[in-house]
Design an enzyme around this catalytic site. Structure first.
Site, PDB file in Angstrom:
ATOM      1  N   HIS A 200       0.871  -1.183   0.000  1.00 57.91           N
ATOM      2  CA  HIS A 200       0.000   0.000   0.000  1.00 57.91           C
ATOM      3  C   HIS A 200       0.907   1.231   0.000  1.00 57.91           C
ATOM      4  CE1 HIS A 200      -2.827   2.893   1.801  1.00 57.91           C
ATOM      5  NE2 HIS A 200      -3.798   2.067   1.506  1.00 57.91           N
TER       6      HIS A 200
ATOM      7  N   ASP B  96       3.061  -4.534   8.216  1.00 60.71           N
ATOM      8  CA  ASP B  96       1.830  -3.764   8.037  1.00 60.71           C
ATOM      9  C   ASP B  96       0.671  -4.753   8.196  1.00 60.71           C
ATOM     10  OD1 ASP B  96      -0.462  -2.639   7.016  1.00 60.71           O
ATOM     11  OD2 ASP B  96       0.480  -1.847   5.202  1.00 60.71           O
TER      12      ASP B  96
ATOM     13  N   GLN C 193      -4.582  -5.141   7.181  1.00 55.65           N
ATOM     14  CA  GLN C 193      -5.616  -6.032   6.640  1.00 55.65           C
ATOM     15  C   GLN C 193      -5.662  -7.379   7.345  1.00 55.65           C
ATOM     16  OE1 GLN C 193      -7.864  -5.320   4.351  1.00 55.65           O
ATOM     17  NE2 GLN C 193      -7.126  -3.276   3.882  1.00 55.65           N
TER      18      GLN C 193
ATOM     19  N   LYS D 200     -10.287  -0.720  10.602  1.00 52.75           N
ATOM     20  CA  LYS D 200     -10.331  -1.936   9.781  1.00 52.75           C
ATOM     21  C   LYS D 200     -10.571  -3.166  10.643  1.00 52.75           C
ATOM     22  CE  LYS D 200      -7.298  -0.063   6.246  1.00 52.75           C
ATOM     23  NZ  LYS D 200      -8.100   0.137   5.045  1.00 52.75           N
TER      24      LYS D 200
ATOM     25  N   CYS E 184      -4.620   2.360  -3.670  1.00 48.89           N
ATOM     26  CA  CYS E 184      -3.378   2.882  -3.072  1.00 48.89           C
ATOM     27  C   CYS E 184      -2.234   1.899  -3.270  1.00 48.89           C
ATOM     28  CB  CYS E 184      -3.548   3.185  -1.589  1.00 48.89           C
ATOM     29  SG  CYS E 184      -4.752   4.454  -1.272  1.00 48.89           S
TER      30      CYS E 184
HETATM   31  N1  PMP Z   1      -1.743  -0.763   4.629  1.00 51.54           N
HETATM   32  C1  PMP Z   1      -2.718  -1.497   4.097  1.00 51.54           C
HETATM   33  C2  PMP Z   1      -2.418  -2.877   3.614  1.00 51.54           C
HETATM   34  C3  PMP Z   1      -3.995  -0.957   3.983  1.00 51.54           C
HETATM   35  O1  PMP Z   1      -4.980  -1.684   3.445  1.00 51.54           O
HETATM   36  C4  PMP Z   1      -4.236   0.355   4.441  1.00 51.54           C
HETATM   37  C5  PMP Z   1      -5.605   0.993   4.310  1.00 51.54           C
HETATM   38  N2  PMP Z   1      -6.243   0.744   3.108  1.00 51.54           N
HETATM   39  C6  PMP Z   1      -3.186   1.054   5.020  1.00 51.54           C
HETATM   40  C7  PMP Z   1      -1.962   0.469   5.100  1.00 51.54           C
HETATM   41  C8  PMP Z   1      -3.377   2.435   5.557  1.00 51.54           C
HETATM   42  O2  PMP Z   1      -4.273   2.409   6.618  1.00 51.54           O
HETATM   43  P1  PMP Z   1      -4.864   3.782   7.219  1.00 51.54           P
HETATM   44  O3  PMP Z   1      -5.360   4.559   6.053  1.00 51.54           O
HETATM   45  O4  PMP Z   1      -5.941   3.318   8.137  1.00 51.54           O
HETATM   46  O5  PMP Z   1      -3.743   4.454   7.920  1.00 51.54           O
END
Ligand code: PMP
Length: 406
Positions: A123, A200, A203, A226, A364
């Site tokens: 991401h 990270d 998910q 999430k 993203c």
């Molecule tokens: N890493 C992953 C794999 C994600 O799916 C996301 C959110 N889509 C993020 C990081 C960023 O999370 P946040 O926007 O809640 O900070």
């Protein structure tokens, strides 16, 4: 079959409404999960009955808010199996957790020419913060490749290490593909090369148990929203020894011990990294989200999501000209797809009118889209409150889209 008559739907008030007069099929849980009643009630209680700042007052309401606030930290410590509450830092989310480590650990301890490994499926939140510090400190970023199924190539990962590789950051689960990476193995390999590693887990948290001691990761970050909790709150886990040696990230109230104009000394962990008034209601409600997951159990979540994924994959695969993107052997309940030559935005604009919430775009993860040669995908991501009817609604709607585009 539990996906025929899902007993959990009634816990999520959002599902109890019509959208454009149609039943709501919420298929965007990878973007944010729905919130159960217990979480919503907790937020409501804080603002209607429990408002006070934490750690500062000696009156009843402040004491109560502080106790509930710190209870979430205790619950979270147990939930991820951290050794101590000192290793659980409240941040505003995964993005903030990554930036914290990039701007403290990496900025302080990596030197010009050192290397950071990231994977092709990250991401942007797990790319850009490292790039910002890499540019400033003249570090090199190297990319771990993936295969056509969207699986990380572990042998290639091993080959990327040199004596200059000091840091690795990889996702546990890809938001765009659903791929579950073998992070325990990746962590062991990083440690064999004396590199530190950030996981990270944005998910991962809703789908299965994450045990930081078993993984032996150095850092791990995730977002409350999430995992059935509120937005604006997240966690950074870090090994105590590393957090101790890192400088503070932001300055302000709460993170200090003593302040004079000549010199400031800092608070102990975890408060050293928590400057300013935190999102109190969100922290307390995150504790409710943890209790909620524990009540449902990861085993039940896994059972329902496995059934949902199998059914969705099989039904989507029957659609002529639908290309599933992300077919890893190990994956969570995410179905990214490209339908013939119809732009995913057109697909989502039409399915929206049928009450279906799916995500389209690059998720993203532009480098990942580039790898698969698509500008975007449509993504249906399922959680344990989804049911067979949600998937059927999507499939029927996709057939209408095909008809419309001829
Ligand atoms: N890493 C992953 C794999 C994600 O799916 C996301 C959110 N889509 C993020 C990081 C960023 O999370 P946040 O926007 O809640 O900070």
């Amino acid at each position: 079959m539990s996906i025929l008559n899902n007993e959990f739907r009634s816990e999520f008030p959002v599902l109890d409404q019509l959208v454009y007069g149609k039943r709501l099929a919420y298929l965007d849980s990878a973007a944010t999960t729905l919130k159960p009643k217990a979480v919503i009630d907790s937020i409501n209680h804080y603002y209607s009955k429990g408002t006070a700042n934490v750690h500062r007052g000696i009156y009843f309401l402040s004491d109560e808010a502080t106790n509930k606030f710190e209870l979430t930290r205790q619950k979270m410590t147990k939930f991820i199996n951290a050794k101590t509450y000192k290793e659980v830092i409240f941040t505003t989310g995964t993005t903030n957790s990554v930036n914290l480590v990039a701007q403290t650990y990496v900025r302080s301890f990596l030197k010009e020419g050192d290397e950071i490994l990231l994977s092709q499926m990250e991401h942007h939140s797990n790319i850009v913060p490292w790039q910002l510090v890499a540019e400033e400190k003249k570090l090199k970023i190297k990319v771990i490749p993936i295969n056509e199924k969207g699986e990380l190539l572990v042998d290639e990962y091993k080959k990327l290490f040199t004596e200059k590789t000091k840091f690795v950051s990889v996702t546990y689960v890809s938001n765009a593909l659903g791929t579950i990476n073998p992070v325990k193995e990746l962590i062991r390999i990083a440690h064999d090369h004396n590199a530190k590693i950030f996981i990270d887990a944005a998910q991962a948290m809703t789908h299965f148990k994450v045990d930081v001691q078993d993984l032996d990761c150095d850092f791990l970050g995730f977002s409350g929203h999430k995992m059935f909790g509120p937005t604006g709150i997240g966690i950074l886990y870090g090994k105590e020894s590393l957090l101790e040696m890192m400088p503070p990230y932001q300055g302000g109230g709460e993170m200090i011990d003593t302040v004079t104009f000549e010199k400031t000394t800092f608070n102990d962990l975890p408060h050293k990294f928590e400057a300013g008034t935190p999102p109190i209601a969100s922290v307390i409600a995150l504790g409710e989200a943890v209790s909620f997951i524990e009540k449902v159990t990861h085993a039940k979540i896994h059972e329902i999501e496995t059934e949902l994924l199998q059914y969705a994959t099989s039904e989507l695969s029957k659609i002529d000209g639908l290309r599933l993107i992300g077919t890893a052997a190990k994956k969570t309940s995410v179905c990214s797809f490209y339908l013939r030559d119809i732009h995913p935005h057109d697909v989502a604009a039409l399915t929206d009118k049928e009450g279906i919430a799916i995500r389209t775009g690059h998720h993203c993860a532009q480098p990942l889209m580039k790898f698969f040669g698509v500008p975007a995908t449509a993504r249906a991501s399922l959680a344990f409150y989804n049911d067979k009817a949600d998937i059927d609604q999507l499939i029927t709607s996709l057939h209408k889209v095909i008809k419309l585009f001829g």
